[in-house]
Write a protein that holds these residues in place. Structure first.
Motif, PDB file in Angstrom:
ATOM      1  N   ALA A  35      48.464  36.172 -26.527  1.00 40.24           N
ATOM      2  CA  ALA A  35      48.881  37.395 -25.830  1.00 40.24           C
ATOM      3  C   ALA A  35      47.710  38.380 -25.721  1.00 40.24           C
ATOM      4  O   ALA A  35      47.525  39.024 -24.687  1.00 40.24           O
ATOM      5  CB  ALA A  35      50.054  38.037 -26.545  1.00 40.24           C
ATOM      6  N   GLU A  36      46.922  38.470 -26.774  1.00 40.85           N
ATOM      7  CA  GLU A  36      45.759  39.369 -26.743  1.00 40.85           C
ATOM      8  C   GLU A  36      44.684  38.830 -25.800  1.00 40.85           C
ATOM      9  O   GLU A  36      44.040  39.590 -25.085  1.00 40.85           O
ATOM     10  CB  GLU A  36      45.195  39.567 -28.152  1.00 40.85           C
ATOM     11  CG  GLU A  36      44.094  40.577 -28.231  1.00 40.85           C
ATOM     12  CD  GLU A  36      44.528  42.013 -27.905  1.00 40.85           C
ATOM     13  OE1 GLU A  36      43.637  42.860 -27.747  1.00 40.85           O
ATOM     14  OE2 GLU A  36      45.738  42.296 -27.788  1.00 40.85           O
ATOM     15  N   HIS A  61      45.226  37.159 -23.138  1.00 41.27           N
ATOM     16  CA  HIS A  61      45.720  37.479 -21.796  1.00 41.27           C
ATOM     17  C   HIS A  61      45.471  38.948 -21.475  1.00 41.27           C
ATOM     18  O   HIS A  61      44.967  39.290 -20.410  1.00 41.27           O
ATOM     19  CB  HIS A  61      47.203  37.144 -21.680  1.00 41.27           C
ATOM     20  CG  HIS A  61      47.782  37.499 -20.351  1.00 41.27           C
ATOM     21  ND1 HIS A  61      48.354  38.725 -20.098  1.00 41.27           N
ATOM     22  CD2 HIS A  61      47.843  36.800 -19.201  1.00 41.27           C
ATOM     23  CE1 HIS A  61      48.749  38.763 -18.852  1.00 41.27           C
ATOM     24  NE2 HIS A  61      48.459  37.606 -18.278  1.00 41.27           N
ATOM     25  N   HIS A  62      45.839  39.820 -22.411  1.00 43.29           N
ATOM     26  CA  HIS A  62      45.667  41.250 -22.186  1.00 43.29           C
ATOM     27  C   HIS A  62      44.208  41.597 -21.886  1.00 43.29           C
ATOM     28  O   HIS A  62      43.908  42.320 -20.932  1.00 43.29           O
ATOM     29  CB  HIS A  62      46.166  42.041 -23.402  1.00 43.29           C
ATOM     30  CG  HIS A  62      45.779  43.489 -23.371  1.00 43.29           C
ATOM     31  ND1 HIS A  62      46.361  44.390 -22.509  1.00 43.29           N
ATOM     32  CD2 HIS A  62      44.849  44.178 -24.062  1.00 43.29           C
ATOM     33  CE1 HIS A  62      45.819  45.575 -22.685  1.00 43.29           C
ATOM     34  NE2 HIS A  62      44.887  45.475 -23.620  1.00 43.29           N
ATOM     35  N   LEU A  63      43.301  41.077 -22.695  1.00 46.90           N
ATOM     36  CA  LEU A  63      41.889  41.419 -22.534  1.00 46.90           C
ATOM     37  C   LEU A  63      41.274  40.788 -21.289  1.00 46.90           C
ATOM     38  O   LEU A  63      40.601  41.466 -20.515  1.00 46.90           O
ATOM     39  CB  LEU A  63      41.106  41.013 -23.778  1.00 46.90           C
ATOM     40  CG  LEU A  63      41.438  41.805 -25.042  1.00 46.90           C
ATOM     41  CD1 LEU A  63      40.777  41.168 -26.261  1.00 46.90           C
ATOM     42  CD2 LEU A  63      41.031  43.249 -24.898  1.00 46.90           C
ATOM     43  N   GLU A  85      44.111  41.868 -17.947  1.00 44.18           N
ATOM     44  CA  GLU A  85      44.472  43.261 -17.709  1.00 44.18           C
ATOM     45  C   GLU A  85      43.341  44.247 -17.993  1.00 44.18           C
ATOM     46  O   GLU A  85      43.118  45.171 -17.222  1.00 44.18           O
ATOM     47  CB  GLU A  85      45.699  43.616 -18.551  1.00 44.18           C
ATOM     48  CG  GLU A  85      46.927  42.789 -18.177  1.00 44.18           C
ATOM     49  CD  GLU A  85      48.039  42.867 -19.208  1.00 44.18           C
ATOM     50  OE1 GLU A  85      47.961  43.711 -20.134  1.00 44.18           O
ATOM     51  OE2 GLU A  85      48.984  42.059 -19.089  1.00 44.18           O
ATOM     52  N   ARG A  86      42.639  44.078 -19.094  1.00 48.78           N
ATOM     53  CA  ARG A  86      41.627  45.065 -19.466  1.00 48.78           C
ATOM     54  C   ARG A  86      40.291  44.851 -18.760  1.00 48.78           C
ATOM     55  O   ARG A  86      39.749  45.761 -18.145  1.00 48.78           O
ATOM     56  CB  ARG A  86      41.427  45.062 -20.974  1.00 48.78           C
ATOM     57  CG  ARG A  86      40.419  46.100 -21.415  1.00 48.78           C
ATOM     58  CD  ARG A  86      40.423  46.300 -22.882  1.00 48.78           C
ATOM     59  NE  ARG A  86      39.403  47.256 -23.251  1.00 48.78           N
ATOM     60  CZ  ARG A  86      38.931  47.373 -24.468  1.00 48.78           C
ATOM     61  NH1 ARG A  86      39.407  46.634 -25.438  1.00 48.78           N
ATOM     62  NH2 ARG A  86      37.996  48.249 -24.740  1.00 48.78           N
ATOM     63  N   GLY A  90      45.941  36.518 -13.480  1.00 49.45           N
ATOM     64  CA  GLY A  90      47.044  35.987 -14.273  1.00 49.45           C
ATOM     65  C   GLY A  90      47.308  34.522 -13.977  1.00 49.45           C
ATOM     66  O   GLY A  90      47.588  33.728 -14.880  1.00 49.45           O
ATOM     67  N   THR A  99      54.778  35.526 -23.440  1.00 48.70           N
ATOM     68  CA  THR A  99      53.614  35.874 -22.615  1.00 48.70           C
ATOM     69  C   THR A  99      53.294  34.751 -21.641  1.00 48.70           C
ATOM     70  O   THR A  99      53.033  34.998 -20.459  1.00 48.70           O
ATOM     71  CB  THR A  99      52.387  36.165 -23.503  1.00 48.70           C
ATOM     72  OG1 THR A  99      52.692  37.264 -24.348  1.00 48.70           O
ATOM     73  CG2 THR A  99      51.159  36.480 -22.669  1.00 48.70           C
ATOM     74  N   THR A 151      53.530  34.940 -17.539  1.00 53.47           N
ATOM     75  CA  THR A 151      52.310  34.697 -16.781  1.00 53.47           C
ATOM     76  C   THR A 151      52.464  33.516 -15.820  1.00 53.47           C
ATOM     77  O   THR A 151      52.043  33.585 -14.678  1.00 53.47           O
ATOM     78  CB  THR A 151      51.131  34.408 -17.736  1.00 53.47           C
ATOM     79  OG1 THR A 151      50.976  35.528 -18.598  1.00 53.47           O
ATOM     80  CG2 THR A 151      49.847  34.169 -16.980  1.00 53.47           C
TER      81      THR A 151
END
Length: 189
Positions: A34-35, A37-39, A42-43, A49, A142, A146
């Motif tokens: 999940a992290e 994916h976020h980094l 998204e970040r 995605g 997640t 996605t």
């Protein structure tokens, strides 16, 4: 300071990101999915995605450790700067995530046996079970958010989940069926 959009900036960003995450991945690479994916999506916007879902599928289908996804994420991060930077970022990401956690795990394994009869060891091991299950549940959600694009995809995921829980059918069959459904366009990519 290095420009984060430059090749060197991207490389430094990749190395620093995965070095920081390394010590949290002691339960395996999937605990941080999940992290990741976020980094990466998204970040930093290294990949989309949809690319993340494809990279995850590739990393899971290939033989080897679950941390293989990190090298592929690094490759995706550096790809816009050319093949050399993609490969450098991929290899550097893998080294950054594996080296520190490996050193800590070797040190822990060498000393863990001394605590074999200690109550703190038993309590620690029992406490990690529910934490790991919660993290893996979040990872599963997640991946579903996605990868699934539409009602048919959610339905296929639900059926596969139920069959995995209640039968002993090999996951390879599910992957093959989902691949065929995607190839013929029933499940959009």
């Amino acid at each position: 300071m290095v420009d984060p959009s430059s090749a060197w900036g991207t490389w430094l960003q990749v190395v620093w990101t995965f070095l920081r995450l390394s010590l949290f991945s002691l339960g395996g690479g999937n605990t941080l999915l999940a992290e990741y994916h976020h980094l990466s999506v998204e970040r930093f916007g290294w990949i989309t995605g949809s690319q993340f879902a494809d990279i995850y599928a590739l990393a899971e289908a290939a033989p080897g450790p679950s941390s293989m996804i990190v090298g592929l994420l690094g490759l995706g991060a550096g790809w816009d700067h050319g093949l050399f930077w993609g490969l450098l970022c991929g290899v550097s990401a893998e080294v950054a995530v594996l080296l520190p956690s490996t050193v800590v795990m070797v040190a822990a394994a060498l000393s863990w046996n001394r605590l074999k009869d200690a109550p703190v060891r038993l309590a620690f091991e029992r406490g990690l079970g529910p934490i790991t299950l919660g993290i893996l549940f979040h990872v599963g959600l997640t991946v579903l958010r996605t990868a699934d694009q539409g009602l048919v995809a959610y339905l296929v995921s639900g059926v596969v989940c139920a069959l995995m829980l209640f039968t002993r059918i090999s996951p390879l069959y599910f992957m093959a069926v989902a691949g065929v459904l995607g190839a013929i366009g029933i499940i959009p990519s």
